[in-house]
Design a protein around this motif. Structure first.
Motif, short mmCIF file in Angstrom:
data_model
loop_
_atom_site.label_atom_id
_atom_site.label_comp_id
_atom_site.label_asym_id
_atom_site.label_seq_id
_atom_site.Cartn_x
_atom_site.Cartn_y
_atom_site.Cartn_z
N UNK A 1 -18.51 -2.80 -16.76
CA UNK A 1 -17.07 -3.01 -16.76
C UNK A 1 -16.75 -3.95 -15.61
N UNK A 2 -15.91 -4.93 -15.85
CA UNK A 2 -15.58 -5.91 -14.81
C UNK A 2 -14.24 -6.56 -15.10
N UNK A 3 -13.72 -7.21 -14.08
CA UNK A 3 -12.52 -8.03 -14.22
C UNK A 3 -12.97 -9.47 -14.42
N UNK A 4 -12.39 -10.15 -15.39
CA UNK A 4 -12.67 -11.57 -15.61
C UNK A 4 -11.58 -12.38 -14.92
N UNK A 5 -12.01 -13.38 -14.18
CA UNK A 5 -11.07 -14.30 -13.55
C UNK A 5 -11.38 -15.70 -14.06
N UNK A 6 -10.37 -16.36 -14.61
CA UNK A 6 -10.59 -17.70 -15.14
C UNK A 6 -10.90 -18.69 -14.03
N UNK A 7 -11.90 -19.53 -14.28
CA UNK A 7 -12.28 -20.58 -13.35
C UNK A 7 -11.65 -21.87 -13.85
N UNK B 1 -15.43 -7.08 -9.39
CA UNK B 1 -15.25 -5.64 -9.50
C UNK B 1 -16.17 -5.02 -10.52
N UNK B 2 -17.44 -5.39 -10.48
CA UNK B 2 -18.41 -4.94 -11.48
C UNK B 2 -18.77 -3.47 -11.27
N UNK B 3 -18.79 -2.74 -12.38
CA UNK B 3 -19.20 -1.34 -12.38
C UNK B 3 -20.15 -1.14 -13.56
N UNK B 4 -21.33 -0.57 -13.29
CA UNK B 4 -22.32 -0.36 -14.35
C UNK B 4 -22.60 1.13 -14.49
N UNK B 5 -22.56 1.61 -15.73
CA UNK B 5 -22.88 3.02 -16.00
C UNK B 5 -23.85 3.07 -17.17
N UNK B 6 -24.44 4.23 -17.39
CA UNK B 6 -25.43 4.38 -18.46
C UNK B 6 -25.08 5.59 -19.32
N UNK B 7 -25.61 5.59 -20.54
CA UNK B 7 -25.41 6.76 -21.40
C UNK B 7 -26.34 7.89 -20.92
#
Length: 67
Positions: free
Chosen positions: A54-60, A39-45
């Motif tokens: 911004x992303x969700x981390x899922x444990x491997x 669920x990666x989302x990239x924004x800039x100033x």
């Protein structure tokens, strides 16, 4: 878990290129944990010099890494 990374274009690109991220625990007794980004989302100033990922981390789990 939701996380945010801030950095330059190059730094954010490096994070996105890695299939698995490793995080070291705060104490020596804690193991290194592996995570994938989803669920990666990239924004800039407004000036375009710093990026926010911004992303969700899922444990491997170990079994998934060895496959």
């Amino acid at each position: 878990m939701k996380v945010c990374f801030y950095g330059t274009d190059e730094e954010i690109t490096r994070i996105c290129e890695r299939p698995v991220l490793a995080m070291v625990g705060p104490r020596r007794s804690q193991p290194v944990l592996a995570f994938t980004l989803a669920g990666i989302s990239i924004s800039t100033d407004p000036y375009g010099t710093i990026y926010r990922l911004a992303a969700d981390l899922t444990e491997v789990h170990r079994e998934e890494v060895n496959e």
